[in-house]
Design an enzyme around this catalytic site. Structure first.
Site, PDB file in Angstrom:
ATOM      1  N   SER A 107       1.686  -1.203  -7.029  1.00 40.78           N
ATOM      2  CA  SER A 107       1.807  -2.138  -8.151  1.00 40.78           C
ATOM      3  C   SER A 107       3.289  -2.462  -8.374  1.00 40.78           C
ATOM      4  CB  SER A 107       1.138  -1.546  -9.399  1.00 40.78           C
ATOM      5  OG  SER A 107       1.039  -2.490 -10.434  1.00 40.78           O
ATOM      6  N   GLU A 224      -1.237  -7.754  -2.005  1.00 41.60           N
ATOM      7  CA  GLU A 224      -2.374  -7.697  -2.929  1.00 41.60           C
ATOM      8  C   GLU A 224      -1.910  -8.247  -4.272  1.00 41.60           C
ATOM      9  OE1 GLU A 224      -2.509  -5.651  -5.740  1.00 41.60           O
ATOM     10  OE2 GLU A 224      -0.707  -4.452  -5.412  1.00 41.60           O
ATOM     11  N   HIS A 295      -5.418  -2.986  -6.476  1.00 43.08           N
ATOM     12  CA  HIS A 295      -5.690  -2.420  -7.787  1.00 43.08           C
ATOM     13  C   HIS A 295      -7.139  -1.987  -7.979  1.00 43.08           C
ATOM     14  CE1 HIS A 295      -1.690  -3.922  -8.620  1.00 43.08           C
ATOM     15  NE2 HIS A 295      -1.725  -3.344  -9.810  1.00 43.08           N
TER      16      HIS A 295
END
Length: 330
Positions: A107, A224, A295
């Site tokens: 992230s 992502e 995620h």
């Protein structure tokens, strides 16, 4: 795996650990102990949520001290967040360069993983946070790939998980919802080998135009996106990807691997494939989506700066990863 106990420094360069329950911390600590990893928590592991100049320096200090401490074998981020890039200018790059050790997270931690590789040539790892180890069910796949990447140091193949989840496991561990994994989707077939770069796309793009952006030449991108924008996720992903593909060196990327989108993002695979095929910059290389990172859970662990071989033909995708250094420092 070595039976010698390793010390992992737990740092919070993004959000504070106060978001974690005592149960999650206890389970994570116990799970890591099962890998002969002893958790050692940074001074500012828990910090105030407000952003001040001192708070930024405190976060940087924790990471600097983790690298400087000879007893620390690896570093795990607590959780993601939004402003890890604020600490980059406060890091002791000479210490990080001369006292290398693996840093793992995903992230927002994407900015640190790629910046450290760009500045020092040091391998970092896109993989679970410390908080991820607090998961009781559906964690075996994540744990196996973490062990392969950080504790064995040998080449390994990325498996495909049987199921995946996007539930709020950290709120209720007893009512998990698992979905059968449809597996990788080949957008552009082909074979390639390259240097692994990337992570969370919107975080990775924060490095553009800075001294912390790695060279994209020869890169095999793993990208992502989260679901912060809900139904606008695919639109945001499209323009962020265009920005990255317009960056210097992107014309020489070797391939593009896309992680699974969250349910709330409302991204349909057919729509994603259509958009990816619209990029002329990707016509020369393999493109695969719906992979086990991002995620959702579970996730594999991959070395930023390591090597990767992709074979994507017909309906079969093979991904072999090497944690050895490809070499790309200032």
């Amino acid at each position: 795996m070595s039976t010698q106990k390793k010390i992992a420094r737990i740092v919070s360069p993004s959000r504070s650990a106060n978001i974690l329950s005592d149960e999650t911390v206890a389970i994570a600590t116990e799970t890591l102990a099962g890998l002969n990893i002893q958790c050692d928590f940074a001074k500012h592991y828990i910090h105030q949520s407000d952003t001040t100049a001192q708070r930024i320096k405190d976060k940087a200090q924790d990471l600097n001290e983790a690298y400087a401490d000879p007893n620390v074998a690896l570093i795990l981020s607590t959780i993601g967040g939004h402003n890890a890039n604020r600490i980059l200018d406060h890091l002791d790059w000479e210490t990080i360069r001369t006292q290398p050790k693996p840093l793992c997270g995903y992230s927002d931690i994407t900015v640190l993983l790629n910046a450290i590789y760009a500045k020092t040539g040091q391998i970092t790892f896109l993989g679970p946070h410390f908080s991820s180890f607090g998961m009781q069910q559906g964690f075996a796949y994540t744990l196996k790939h973490f062990e392969h990447a950080l504790l064995r140091g040998t080449d390994y193949v990325l498996d495909v998980s049987e199921t995946w989840s996007d539930d709020l496991w950290f709120i209720d561990q007893t009512r998990r919802q698992f979905i059968k994994n449809a597996g990788p989707v080949i957008v552009n077939p082909g074979s390639c080998e390259g240097t692994i770069l990337g992570g969370n796309l919107c975080s990775f793009n924060l490095l553009q135009g800075t001294q912390y952006m790695p060279d994209l030449t020869g890169a095999l991108l793993f990208l992502e996106e989260d679901n912060l924008l809900g139904e606008l996720t695919l639109t945001e992903f499209e323009r962020n990807l265009q920005s990255l593909l317009s960056h210097r060196g992107a014309e020489h990327i070797q391939g593009l691997m896309i992680g699974r989108f969250q349910k709330d993002s409302k991204v349909e695979l057919n729509d994603l494939v259509e958009i990816l095929r619209s990029f002329e910059q990707l016509e020369h290389c393999p493109v695969v989506c719906n992979l086990d990172f991002g995620h959702t859970t579970p996730i594999f662990t991959i070395p930023i700066g390591g090597r990767c071989q992709i074979n994507a033909h017909k309906e079969t995708v093979s991904i072999k990863v090497s944690p050895s250094i490809s070499g790309s420092a200032e």
